[in-house]
Design a protein around this motif. Structure first.
Motif, PDB file in Angstrom:
ATOM      1  N   TYR A 187       0.826  -1.204   0.000  1.00 48.31           N
ATOM      2  CA  TYR A 187       0.000   0.000   0.000  1.00 48.31           C
ATOM      3  C   TYR A 187       0.864   1.259   0.000  1.00 48.31           C
ATOM      4  N   TYR A 199      -0.722   3.981   4.536  1.00 48.60           N
ATOM      5  CA  TYR A 199      -1.209   2.963   5.463  1.00 48.60           C
ATOM      6  C   TYR A 199      -1.203   3.545   6.870  1.00 48.60           C
ATOM      7  N   THR A 216      -6.362   2.234   4.652  1.00 51.97           N
ATOM      8  CA  THR A 216      -5.671   2.977   3.609  1.00 51.97           C
ATOM      9  C   THR A 216      -6.671   3.825   2.849  1.00 51.97           C
ATOM     10  N   PHE A 247      -7.433   4.699  -1.131  1.00 50.95           N
ATOM     11  CA  PHE A 247      -7.094   4.392  -2.504  1.00 50.95           C
ATOM     12  C   PHE A 247      -7.260   5.626  -3.386  1.00 50.95           C
TER      13      PHE A 247
END
Length: 528
Positions: free
Chosen positions: A411, A414, A431, A433
Motif C-alpha cells: 500500500y 497505510y 488505507t 485508494f
C-alpha cells in the motif's frame, strides 16, 4: 448557511471586508467586549469571535457559546481567553503571532538605544532649559554583546537587527537549532554564560512556569556590572523589586521596560528611577502592526470556517489551506479507525499507538492523530473532538505514540491504530485508494478489505463450514438486507472475522441471536 462572526473589539474595517469577501457574515460591534451581559446574551448566535484585549472570553461566555467554533485574537497574548474551557468544548483558539513581530522587535531595539544614551532623561532635562551635557554620558552599542533570551519569531528579528548594528549576539533558547543559530549569525549559549557575557540583555520568551522570574537577584549577581536589561515581552519574566535594587546600586546601569507584572501599571517599584525607560505596553502599537494583526486574524478565521484550514492555533494542530483537501480523506480514515477501535473497547485505555507508513507519513500527522484520538474516546465522551482529544488523553494518562516510516508493503499509504487496554491489545489498519475513499484493510492482524457504511456488524467466529449460511439465513428471516459482506481469517479452521454492512441498524434481539449462532465468539453493532 454562511458562517457568522462577531467582532467585539476595535479592529480595522479592512478585516470586516476580508470576512465578507470570503463568504463569512460579520457583525462589527467594537464596544461589545466591555458589556459582559450583552456578550453572554448574543454569543450563541456566532460561529466565530474576533477579539483584541478588551473582550474577556471566560468559562461562562464559552458555556453560552452554543455554536462557537473558533476564537481569533488579533495579537499574541491570549490571557483574556479561558483556553482550557475552549479546548474542552472543542473551540479552536487562534492568535496572530507574526502580525506585530517586527513592531515589537523594533521597540526592543529602540529601548536598547534609549537606555544606552539615556534619551528620555536627556530630553526632559533639555526641554526644562538645562544643558547637562556631562551628565548624560552614554555607551556605544557597536561591539557590545547583546544577549537574547528566547530566539523565536521576535527574538530572531532582534538578533538580525543586532547583527546589523555590529553587536556580538549571543542567545539562550533550548529550541534554537545550531543551524538556525548560524543562519542568524548568533552564538547559542547556556543561560549562565549569557548572564556573564552580555552588555545588553533583552527578553523574548513567553511567560510560563519555567520562565517566570528568570531574571532575579541571583541572576543579576552573575551579570556584568553596568549591564542593561530590556523587557518588551511579558511582565513577570523579571522580578521587579530585585531589578530595582540593582538599578539603585548601579549593578544594572539601565532598564527599558514595556511590560509589567501588573497592568495597567499606574504604580510600580521601577517608576521614578532615573535609569529606567518605561512605556505602556507599546510593543505592538504601530499603525502597521494594528492593521496586520486585524487582517491576519480575519484571514485565519475565514480560512478555518470556509475551508477547514487551521493556522496559529494554540490548541489544535495547524492545517494549511493547501494541505486541507489532501488531508481530508486521511482525517476521515483516522476517524474511522478510531471509531472502530473505540466502539469495540470496553475497558480502560492505557495507550494508543498510531503508525503512519508511506505517503501519509509525510503529511501533517498531528492532525490525523487528533482525529483518531477523538474518535476512539467518543463512545465514552460524546462531546469530544479533534481540538479537545489530545488534552483529554493526556489528562486521563493515556500514552499516545506516533510512528512514521517509509512504504514497506503493497500500500502506498497505510495507517494502523493500536489500542492497549487493561485486558488486551487491539489493532485496526486502513488505507486511502485513488478514489479517496478510506478502506479497512486489516483487523487484529487479519487481512480484509472493507468500506465502512453507516450500519455495520462486526463478528468474530471460528472458521467452520456453515457459518455464513446460518448467519445469512438469520438476517434474511428478519427481513434485514445485507449491503456488503467482507471476510477474513488467519488460516483455515482458525479465527475469522466478518464485517457486514447493513441497510438498517439491527435490534438488540437480533444481535443476541447472532451472538448465539454456532461458532460466534463476539458480535458487535457498529455505527459510522
Amino acid at each position: 448557511m454562511a458562517p457568522r462572526v462577531l467582532i467585539s473589539d476595535k479592529l480595522s474595517k479592512t478585516a470586516v471586508q476580508i470576512f465578507k469577501d470570503r463568504g463569512v457574515e460579520v457583525d462589527y460591534l467594537p464596544d461589545l467586549g466591555k458589556d459582559k451581559e450583552k456578550l453572554l446574551e448574543i454569543i450563541g448566535n456566532y460561529d466565530g469571535l474576533a477579539i483584541r484585549s478588551n473582550t474577556k472570553v471566560t468559562e461562562k461566555v464559552i458555556a453560552a457559546a452554543k455554536n462557537l467554533r473558533v476564537i481569533g485574537r488579533a495579537g499574541i497574548g491570549v490571557d483574556n481567553v479561558d483556553i482550557p474551557a475552549a479546548t474542552a468544548k472543542g473551540i479552536i483558539v487562534m492568535n496572530t503571532p507574526f502580525g506585530n513581530s517586527i513592531t515589537t522587535a523594533e521597540h526592543a531595539i529602540a529601548m536598547i538605544f534609549a537606555t544606552a544614551r539615556q534619551i528620555p532623561e536627556a530630553n526632559a532635562s533639555t526641554q526644562a532649559g538645562k544643558w547637562e551635557k556631562n551628565r548624560f554620558m552614554g555607551v556605544e552599542v557597536t561591539g557590545k554583546t547583546l544577549g537574547i533570551i528566547g530566539c523565536g519569531n521576535i527574538g530572531s528579528i532582534v538578533a538580525e537587527r543586532g547583527v546589523g548594528l555590529k553587536m556580538r549576539v549571543i542567545a539562550f533558547d533550548p529550541f534554537l537549532s545550531p543551524e538556525r543559530a548560524v543562519d542568524l549569525g548568533v552564538e547559542k549559549v547556556e543561560l549562565d554564560e549569557l548572564f556573564r557575557r552580555a552588555d545588553f540583555i533583552t527578553l523574548h520568551t513567553p511567560l510560563i512556569d519555567k520562565t517566570r522570574g528568570i531574571i532575579d537577584a541571583k541572576a543579576i549577581a552573575q551579570m556584568k556590572d553596568g549591564v542593561r536589561i530590556i523587557n518588551c515581552a511579558r511582565g513577570g519574566l523579571v522580578v521587579e523589586k530585585d531589578l530595582a535594587e540593582a538599578l539603585k546600586s548601579g549593578k544594572v546601569a539601565g532598564a527599558g521596560f514595556d511590560v509589567f507584572e501588573e497592568e495597567p501599571a499606574t504604580e510600580n517599584v521601577l517608576f521614578g528611577l532615573p535609569n529606567v525607560v518605561a512605556t505602556p505596553h507599546l510593543g505592538a502599537s504601530t499603525t502597521e502592526a494594528q492593521e496586520n494583526v486585524a487582517l491576519q486574524v480575519a484571514e485565519q478565521m475565514s480560512d478555518y470556517l470556509t475551508k477547514g484550514a487551521v493556522s496559529n492555533a494554540l490548541n489544535m494542530p495547524s492545517i494549511t489551506a493547501e494541505e486541507a483537501p489532501r488531508l481530508t480523506p486521511f482525517v476521515k480514515l483516522a476517524e474511522q479507525l478510531g471509531s472502530f477501535a473505540g466502539q469495540l473497547t470496553e475497558s480502560g485505555i492505557k495507550a494508543i499507538r498510531l503508525e503512519y507508513e508511506g505517503d501519509v507519513a509525510e503529511m501533517n500527522v498531528r492532525a490525523l492523530t487528533a482525529a483518531a484520538l477523538a474518535a476512539v474516546l467518543r463512545p465514552q465522551l460524546q462531546t469530544i473532538n479533534m481540538v479537545s482529544a489530545p488534552a483529554v488523553a493526556k489528562e486521563r494518562g493515556i500514552a499516545v505514540e506516533e510512528v512514521r516510516r517509509e512504504q514497506q508493503g503493497a500500500y502506498e499509504n497505510y495507517i494502523r491504530l493500536t489500542v492497549t487496554t487493561e485486558r488486551q491489545e487491539r489493532s485496526v489498519a486502513g488505507t486511502v485508494f485513488g478514489d479517496v475513499k478510506p478502506r479497512i484493510i486489516q483487523i487484529k492482524g487479519i487481512n480484509m478489505e472493507a468500506e465502512l457504511g453507516p450500519h455495520m456488524l462486526y463478528v468474530t467466529n471460528k472458521d467452520k463450514p456453515g457459518f455464513i449460511g446460518r448467519f445469512a439465513s438469520l438476517l434474511g428471516g428478519e427481513g434485514i438486507n445485507i449491503a456488503t459482506f467482507n471476510l477474513g481469517r488467519k488460516a483455515a479452521g482458525e479465527d475469522a472475522i466478518a464485517l457486514i454492512g447493513l441497510d438498517e441498524e439491527i435490534s438488540d434481539s437480533v444481535l443476541d441471536r447472532v451472538s448465539g449462532l454456532e461458532g460466534v465468539v463476539q458480535a458487535k453493532r457498529l455505527n459510522f
